[in-house]
Write a protein that holds these residues in place. Structure first.
Motif, PDB file in Angstrom:
ATOM      1  N   ARG A   4       0.838  -1.188   0.000  1.00 36.89           N
ATOM      2  CA  ARG A   4       0.000   0.000   0.000  1.00 36.89           C
ATOM      3  C   ARG A   4       0.880   1.248   0.000  1.00 36.89           C
ATOM      4  NH1 ARG A   4      -4.554  -2.439   0.605  1.00 36.89           N
ATOM      5  NH2 ARG A   4      -5.366  -3.506   2.356  1.00 36.89           N
ATOM      6  N   THR A   5       0.435   2.269  -0.711  1.00 39.26           N
ATOM      7  CA  THR A   5       1.195   3.524  -0.747  1.00 39.26           C
ATOM      8  C   THR A   5       0.746   4.487   0.340  1.00 39.26           C
ATOM      9  OG1 THR A   5      -0.315   4.428  -2.391  1.00 39.26           O
ATOM     10  CG2 THR A   5       1.686   3.349  -3.207  1.00 39.26           C
ATOM     11  N   SER A   6      -0.364   4.163   1.027  1.00 40.69           N
ATOM     12  CA  SER A   6      -0.810   4.997   2.144  1.00 40.69           C
ATOM     13  C   SER A   6      -1.496   4.114   3.175  1.00 40.69           C
ATOM     14  CB  SER A   6      -1.757   6.095   1.662  1.00 40.69           C
ATOM     15  OG  SER A   6      -2.883   5.535   1.045  1.00 40.69           O
ATOM     16  N   ASN A   7      -1.492   4.579   4.430  1.00 43.90           N
ATOM     17  CA  ASN A   7      -2.090   3.808   5.517  1.00 43.90           C
ATOM     18  C   ASN A   7      -3.611   3.840   5.440  1.00 43.90           C
ATOM     19  OD1 ASN A   7       0.395   3.178   6.643  1.00 43.90           O
ATOM     20  ND2 ASN A   7       0.441   5.060   7.833  1.00 43.90           N
ATOM     21  N   ARG A   8      -4.216   2.732   5.841  1.00 40.64           N
ATOM     22  CA  ARG A   8      -5.672   2.635   5.875  1.00 40.64           C
ATOM     23  C   ARG A   8      -6.201   3.147   7.202  1.00 40.64           C
ATOM     24  NH1 ARG A   8      -8.557   0.675   1.272  1.00 40.64           N
ATOM     25  NH2 ARG A   8      -6.878   0.308  -0.180  1.00 40.64           N
ATOM     26  N   ILE A   9      -7.338   3.800   7.152  1.00 38.42           N
ATOM     27  CA  ILE A   9      -8.046   4.257   8.342  1.00 38.42           C
ATOM     28  C   ILE A   9      -9.249   3.338   8.497  1.00 38.42           C
ATOM     29  CG2 ILE A   9      -9.325   6.154   9.388  1.00 38.42           C
ATOM     30  CD1 ILE A   9      -7.684   7.980   7.393  1.00 38.42           C
ATOM     31  N   ASN A  21     -26.770   0.861 -14.073  1.00 39.07           N
ATOM     32  CA  ASN A  21     -28.198   1.193 -14.150  1.00 39.07           C
ATOM     33  C   ASN A  21     -28.973   0.880 -12.881  1.00 39.07           C
ATOM     34  OD1 ASN A  21     -27.910   2.091 -16.836  1.00 39.07           O
ATOM     35  ND2 ASN A  21     -28.020  -0.024 -17.549  1.00 39.07           N
ATOM     36  N   SER A  22     -28.283   0.904 -11.741  1.00 43.30           N
ATOM     37  CA  SER A  22     -28.934   0.635 -10.468  1.00 43.30           C
ATOM     38  C   SER A  22     -28.226   1.419  -9.366  1.00 43.30           C
ATOM     39  CB  SER A  22     -28.877  -0.870 -10.189  1.00 43.30           C
ATOM     40  OG  SER A  22     -29.767  -1.213  -9.182  1.00 43.30           O
ATOM     41  N   PHE A  23     -28.875   1.523  -8.219  1.00 44.55           N
ATOM     42  CA  PHE A  23     -28.310   2.248  -7.085  1.00 44.55           C
ATOM     43  C   PHE A  23     -28.048   1.231  -5.983  1.00 44.55           C
ATOM     44  CE2 PHE A  23     -28.151   5.658  -3.920  1.00 44.55           C
ATOM     45  CZ  PHE A  23     -27.507   6.632  -4.657  1.00 44.55           C
ATOM     46  N   HIS A  24     -26.853   1.269  -5.369  1.00 45.73           N
ATOM     47  CA  HIS A  24     -26.443   0.258  -4.396  1.00 45.73           C
ATOM     48  C   HIS A  24     -26.002   0.912  -3.093  1.00 45.73           C
ATOM     49  CE1 HIS A  24     -26.351  -2.375  -7.892  1.00 45.73           C
ATOM     50  NE2 HIS A  24     -25.651  -1.432  -8.491  1.00 45.73           N
ATOM     51  N   ALA A  25     -25.991   0.119  -2.016  1.00 44.77           N
ATOM     52  CA  ALA A  25     -25.537   0.594  -0.713  1.00 44.77           C
ATOM     53  C   ALA A  25     -24.417  -0.305  -0.218  1.00 44.77           C
ATOM     54  CB  ALA A  25     -26.696   0.587   0.278  1.00 44.77           C
ATOM     55  N   GLY A  26     -23.606   0.246   0.661  1.00 46.65           N
ATOM     56  CA  GLY A  26     -22.530  -0.521   1.258  1.00 46.65           C
ATOM     57  C   GLY A  26     -21.985   0.197   2.470  1.00 46.65           C
ATOM     58  N   THR A  27     -20.999  -0.432   3.103  1.00 50.62           N
ATOM     59  CA  THR A  27     -20.339   0.143   4.262  1.00 50.62           C
ATOM     60  C   THR A  27     -18.842   0.149   4.017  1.00 50.62           C
ATOM     61  OG1 THR A  27     -22.068  -0.742   5.716  1.00 50.62           O
ATOM     62  CG2 THR A  27     -20.015  -0.042   6.765  1.00 50.62           C
ATOM     63  N   VAL A  28     -18.249   1.320   4.069  1.00 53.28           N
ATOM     64  CA  VAL A  28     -16.795   1.406   3.969  1.00 53.28           C
ATOM     65  C   VAL A  28     -16.224   0.844   5.264  1.00 53.28           C
ATOM     66  CG1 VAL A  28     -14.812   2.969   3.887  1.00 53.28           C
ATOM     67  CG2 VAL A  28     -16.789   3.399   2.427  1.00 53.28           C
ATOM     68  N   LEU A  29     -15.298  -0.118   5.144  1.00 50.81           N
ATOM     69  CA  LEU A  29     -14.653  -0.705   6.314  1.00 50.81           C
ATOM     70  C   LEU A  29     -13.316  -0.037   6.604  1.00 50.81           C
ATOM     71  CD1 LEU A  29     -15.421  -4.465   5.618  1.00 50.81           C
ATOM     72  CD2 LEU A  29     -16.702  -2.851   7.048  1.00 50.81           C
ATOM     73  N   ASN A  30     -12.626   0.377   5.536  1.00 56.17           N
ATOM     74  CA  ASN A  30     -11.409   1.160   5.711  1.00 56.17           C
ATOM     75  C   ASN A  30     -11.196   2.004   4.468  1.00 56.17           C
ATOM     76  OD1 ASN A  30      -9.576  -0.260   3.826  1.00 56.17           O
ATOM     77  ND2 ASN A  30      -9.691  -1.929   5.302  1.00 56.17           N
ATOM     78  N   LEU A  31     -10.419   3.071   4.633  1.00 58.38           N
ATOM     79  CA  LEU A  31     -10.206   3.999   3.532  1.00 58.38           C
ATOM     80  C   LEU A  31      -8.837   4.644   3.649  1.00 58.38           C
ATOM     81  CD1 LEU A  31     -11.305   7.412   4.352  1.00 58.38           C
ATOM     82  CD2 LEU A  31     -12.706   5.691   5.442  1.00 58.38           C
ATOM     83  N   SER A  32      -8.395   5.221   2.547  1.00 59.60           N
ATOM     84  CA  SER A  32      -7.125   5.946   2.503  1.00 59.60           C
ATOM     85  C   SER A  32      -7.214   6.990   1.407  1.00 59.60           C
ATOM     86  CB  SER A  32      -5.967   4.988   2.227  1.00 59.60           C
ATOM     87  OG  SER A  32      -5.992   4.584   0.867  1.00 59.60           O
ATOM     88  N   GLU A  33      -6.091   7.632   1.144  1.00 57.68           N
ATOM     89  CA  GLU A  33      -6.044   8.611   0.062  1.00 57.68           C
ATOM     90  C   GLU A  33      -6.100   7.938  -1.304  1.00 57.68           C
ATOM     91  OE1 GLU A  33      -3.725   8.454   2.483  1.00 57.68           O
ATOM     92  OE2 GLU A  33      -3.675  10.385   3.482  1.00 57.68           O
ATOM     93  N   ASN A  34      -5.904   6.621  -1.352  1.00 63.13           N
ATOM     94  CA  ASN A  34      -5.843   5.909  -2.632  1.00 63.13           C
ATOM     95  C   ASN A  34      -6.988   4.947  -2.899  1.00 63.13           C
ATOM     96  OD1 ASN A  34      -3.336   7.099  -3.286  1.00 63.13           O
ATOM     97  ND2 ASN A  34      -2.337   5.670  -1.907  1.00 63.13           N
ATOM     98  N   GLY A  35      -7.693   4.517  -1.856  1.00 61.54           N
ATOM     99  CA  GLY A  35      -8.735   3.530  -2.083  1.00 61.54           C
ATOM    100  C   GLY A  35      -9.594   3.273  -0.864  1.00 61.54           C
ATOM    101  N   MET A  36     -10.507   2.295  -1.020  1.00 57.56           N
ATOM    102  CA  MET A  36     -11.432   1.913   0.049  1.00 57.56           C
ATOM    103  C   MET A  36     -11.742   0.433  -0.056  1.00 57.56           C
ATOM    104  SD  MET A  36     -14.432   4.739  -0.383  1.00 57.56           S
ATOM    105  CE  MET A  36     -14.028   6.308  -1.089  1.00 57.56           C
ATOM    106  N   LEU A  37     -12.126  -0.131   1.085  1.00 58.56           N
ATOM    107  CA  LEU A  37     -12.696  -1.475   1.126  1.00 58.56           C
ATOM    108  C   LEU A  37     -14.158  -1.296   1.495  1.00 58.56           C
ATOM    109  CD1 LEU A  37     -12.666  -4.560   1.134  1.00 58.56           C
ATOM    110  CD2 LEU A  37     -11.928  -4.452   3.520  1.00 58.56           C
ATOM    111  N   ILE A  38     -15.054  -1.786   0.638  1.00 56.76           N
ATOM    112  CA  ILE A  38     -16.488  -1.596   0.841  1.00 56.76           C
ATOM    113  C   ILE A  38     -17.165  -2.944   1.012  1.00 56.76           C
ATOM    114  CG2 ILE A  38     -18.621  -0.675  -0.143  1.00 56.76           C
ATOM    115  CD1 ILE A  38     -16.809   1.244  -1.778  1.00 56.76           C
TER     116      ILE A  38
END
Length: 104
Positions: A4-9, A21-38
């Motif tokens: 990883r190039t940045s630490n996850r929060i 063509n649809s709308f979805h929901a989720g929960t971010v479990l961790n995030l950073s300046e470069n990405g997320m886990l949803i």
């Protein structure tokens, strides 16, 4: 495996995302300046691009992402990893705020 190039929060945040063509929901479990886990019950095609909608202060941040990987926990899928396609200034402010919140 790439580093990883940045630490996850680690922070749970409810988000929404329009894709395929649809709308979805989720929960971010961790995030950073470069990405997320949803964590989501919805699966979109790999390499899909879409906006993650994140409530922040009195507005909704639109963060453009690309779905880059499935995340497994044992035999089950835990979520999807997304990579940020650009770094909106307000998203950076959001990440910094949550980084300091998690350190206190």
């Amino acid at each position: 495996m790439e580093k990883r190039t940045s630490n996850r929060i680690h922070k749970k945040l409810n988000v929404a995302f329009p894709c395929c063509n649809s709308f979805h929901a989720g929960t971010v479990l961790n995030l950073s300046e470069n990405g997320m886990l949803i964590d989501t019950k919805t699966w979109v095609p790999l390499e899909s691009t879409f906006d993650i909608l994140i409530p922040f202060k009195k507005e909704v941040l639109k963060v453009p992402v690309k779905f880059v990987r499935f995340v497994k926990a044992g035999k089950n899928y835990k979520g999807m990893g997304v990579k940020l396609l650009s770094l909106p200034k307000k998203y950076l402010e959001f990440v910094i705020k949550h980084k300091f919140d998690s350190e206190s």
